[in-house]
Each structure stands twice: as C-alpha cells, then as structure tokens.
Design a protein around this motif. Structure first.
Motif, mmCIF file in Angstrom:
data_model
loop_
_atom_site.group_PDB
_atom_site.id
_atom_site.type_symbol
_atom_site.label_atom_id
_atom_site.label_comp_id
_atom_site.label_asym_id
_atom_site.label_seq_id
_atom_site.Cartn_x
_atom_site.Cartn_y
_atom_site.Cartn_z
ATOM 1 N N HIS A 146 -37.716 69.883 27.171
ATOM 2 C CA HIS A 146 -37.238 69.946 25.780
ATOM 3 C C HIS A 146 -38.219 70.764 24.950
ATOM 4 O O HIS A 146 -39.418 70.521 25.012
ATOM 5 C CB HIS A 146 -37.170 68.548 25.160
ATOM 6 C CG HIS A 146 -36.232 67.612 25.834
ATOM 7 N ND1 HIS A 146 -36.515 67.009 27.041
ATOM 8 C CD2 HIS A 146 -35.010 67.168 25.472
ATOM 9 C CE1 HIS A 146 -35.509 66.225 27.373
ATOM 10 N NE2 HIS A 146 -34.583 66.312 26.440
ATOM 11 N N TRP A 147 -37.690 71.696 24.147
ATOM 12 C CA TRP A 147 -38.502 72.431 23.180
ATOM 13 C C TRP A 147 -38.046 71.989 21.797
ATOM 14 O O TRP A 147 -36.932 72.308 21.378
ATOM 15 C CB TRP A 147 -38.288 73.942 23.308
ATOM 16 C CG TRP A 147 -38.927 74.544 24.512
ATOM 17 C CD1 TRP A 147 -40.188 75.067 24.600
ATOM 18 C CD2 TRP A 147 -38.341 74.702 25.814
ATOM 19 N NE1 TRP A 147 -40.420 75.536 25.867
ATOM 20 C CE2 TRP A 147 -39.304 75.320 26.633
ATOM 21 C CE3 TRP A 147 -37.096 74.371 26.365
ATOM 22 C CZ2 TRP A 147 -39.067 75.624 27.967
ATOM 23 C CZ3 TRP A 147 -36.859 74.657 27.687
ATOM 24 C CH2 TRP A 147 -37.834 75.279 28.475
ATOM 25 N N LEU B 115 -37.200 72.135 18.061
ATOM 26 C CA LEU B 115 -36.910 73.258 17.175
ATOM 27 C C LEU B 115 -37.058 72.865 15.705
ATOM 28 O O LEU B 115 -36.795 73.672 14.815
ATOM 29 C CB LEU B 115 -35.490 73.788 17.438
ATOM 30 C CG LEU B 115 -35.229 74.260 18.870
ATOM 31 C CD1 LEU B 115 -33.766 74.664 19.036
ATOM 32 C CD2 LEU B 115 -36.153 75.402 19.245
ATOM 33 N N TYR C 146 -33.256 70.448 19.476
ATOM 34 C CA TYR C 146 -34.011 70.758 20.694
ATOM 35 C C TYR C 146 -33.276 71.817 21.489
ATOM 36 O O TYR C 146 -32.054 71.851 21.522
ATOM 37 C CB TYR C 146 -34.133 69.524 21.605
ATOM 38 C CG TYR C 146 -35.016 68.461 21.060
ATOM 39 C CD1 TYR C 146 -36.384 68.474 21.310
ATOM 40 C CD2 TYR C 146 -34.499 67.437 20.283
ATOM 41 C CE1 TYR C 146 -37.209 67.488 20.805
ATOM 42 C CE2 TYR C 146 -35.320 66.449 19.770
ATOM 43 C CZ TYR C 146 -36.672 66.480 20.030
ATOM 44 O OH TYR C 146 -37.493 65.517 19.521
ATOM 45 N N LYS C 147 -34.044 72.674 22.149
ATOM 46 C CA LYS C 147 -33.509 73.526 23.199
ATOM 47 C C LYS C 147 -33.872 72.781 24.477
ATOM 48 O O LYS C 147 -35.005 72.318 24.629
ATOM 49 C CB LYS C 147 -34.167 74.896 23.181
ATOM 50 C CG LYS C 147 -33.687 75.804 24.294
ATOM 51 C CD LYS C 147 -34.402 77.143 24.210
ATOM 52 C CE LYS C 147 -34.132 77.960 25.432
ATOM 53 N NZ LYS C 147 -34.967 79.166 25.458
ATOM 54 N N LEU D 51 -25.972 77.232 26.176
ATOM 55 C CA LEU D 51 -26.448 78.614 26.123
ATOM 56 C C LEU D 51 -26.171 79.341 27.434
ATOM 57 O O LEU D 51 -25.744 80.493 27.447
ATOM 58 C CB LEU D 51 -27.953 78.640 25.828
ATOM 59 C CG LEU D 51 -28.381 78.063 24.481
ATOM 60 C CD1 LEU D 51 -29.894 77.886 24.433
ATOM 61 C CD2 LEU D 51 -27.897 78.963 23.357
ATOM 62 N N GLU E 72 -28.911 75.446 30.309
ATOM 63 C CA GLU E 72 -29.738 75.536 29.108
ATOM 64 C C GLU E 72 -28.809 75.274 27.918
ATOM 65 O O GLU E 72 -27.747 75.892 27.807
ATOM 66 C CB GLU E 72 -30.344 76.936 29.030
ATOM 67 C CG GLU E 72 -31.410 77.094 27.995
ATOM 68 C CD GLU E 72 -32.067 78.475 28.097
ATOM 69 O OE1 GLU E 72 -33.248 78.554 27.754
ATOM 70 O OE2 GLU E 72 -31.403 79.447 28.508
ATOM 71 N N LEU F 157 -28.513 73.605 23.540
ATOM 72 C CA LEU F 157 -29.108 73.122 22.301
ATOM 73 C C LEU F 157 -28.574 71.735 22.028
ATOM 74 O O LEU F 157 -27.392 71.465 22.272
ATOM 75 C CB LEU F 157 -28.750 74.035 21.126
ATOM 76 C CG LEU F 157 -29.220 75.477 21.208
ATOM 77 C CD1 LEU F 157 -28.709 76.274 20.005
ATOM 78 C CD2 LEU F 157 -30.741 75.544 21.281
#
Length: 190
Positions: free
Chosen positions: A91-92, A94, A104-105, A129, A169, A171
C-alpha cells in the motif's frame, strides 16, 4: 507561524493595502460601515481582527480574506510516503492527514486466495489501474479490469484480491470509518 504572529501582521497589512489603493480611513469607513476609530485601532494593532470586521474590508478592497490575514503559503503539496506491506499487499498512502477520507495505491501480487469476506464501518471505492481485481460483495462475485471502478458500503460483507492470473494494481478510497480493523462477517471453517 503562531496565531498571535498571524494576527499581529494583520494591522500593518490592512494599513498598507489601504494606502496602496489611496483610500482614506473615512472613505473605507463609509464603504464598510465600520467606524473610523475601529479601522484605525485595527491598523495600529490595538484591536484584534475578527471576521465581522475583516469580511467587509476584504469586500471593499475586492480581495480574498487570505490576502488580508496573510495566510502562509501552502507547503509542498506532493505526498511522499513509504510503501506499507500488509498481508502480502503493498500500500502507498496517497493522503497525509489522519482520519477522514483515505486514499491508497495498492499492488496485489499474483496469488489465488479463498475469499474471506469481512465488514467494517465506512464506504469504499476501488479503481483498477492494471490487471484484474476480484471483488466479492455480498452475493456478488465480479472481476474488475483496468479502468473499471466499484463503490460499496463496507457494512456489506466484502473481499477483494487477485484473480490468480497476475498482479493487480488499484486505487482504494475509503470514508471516515474505513480505517477501522476488519471483523469477520462469518466464522472461518475449521
């Protein structure tokens, strides 16, 4: 910058703005309905600024309230976050602010998993994505592909993950209660 420092800068800013526009205290008083003495005390810092005083002055000068108050410029808007690995997913974050809407991405590796639907308070939105995302939501079992989105109330038992055909991938956005820990919607088979 502290609140006191911001407020201390309002008076000189008001005086400079008025002088730059070549407006007298009397003329500004007539336009705003604020007495000359109050305007003078505001400019000299003897009276604390309030919305009731600043709004008519901002209108008279045709400027945003921020310009009168001297709101400090916003910092770098970029979100620089480190990836978080949970349950095999990366998780990135955002968003920077805790609470509220979180974004999160997410990168889900290629793997086959048995769906384990859970519930929690909130509302979730997913946007794919790349790859294929399997979503089990209540009685529905669907596959979302790149460019597709889904939104749902998280009180409905749900699960999402890889279809097992490759990584995915996506969001993920969820509402104020979405950060709570998931709880099992049904007992796991022994």
């Amino acid at each position: 910058m502290t609140t006191d420092e911001v407020l201390a800068g309002v008076g000189p800013r008001l005086r400079q703005m008025r002088k730059d526009r070549e407006v007298t205290l009397a003329a500004l008083s007539e336009t705003t309905g604020i007495s000359v003495s109050t305007l003078s005390r505001l400019e000299s810092g003897l009276r604390k600024p309030s919305l009731e005083l600043l709004l008519p002055i901002a209108r008279a000068h045709q400027v945003a309230l921020d310009e009168l108050v001297g709101t400090p410029p916003a910092g770098d808007p970029r979100v620089r976050s480190k990836p978080i690995v949970m349950g095999g997913r990366t998780h990135w974050p955002l968003t920077r602010q805790p609470g509220g809407l979180q974004a999160y991405k997410v990168l889900e590796p290629m793997r086959r998993q048995e769906p384990d639907p859970r519930t929690h308070e909130g509302y979730e939105w997913l946007y794919v994505l790349s790859g294929k995302l399997r979503l089990v939501l209540g009685e529905h079992d669907v596959v979302l592909t790149a460019g597709e989105a889904a939104e749902f109330d998280t009180r409905v038992p749900h699960w999402f993950g890889s279809t097992g055909e490759g990584p995915v991938e996506f969001l993920s956005l969820f509402g104020p209660q979405g950060e709570r820990m998931h709880v099992r919607a049904r007992p796991k088979s022994a």
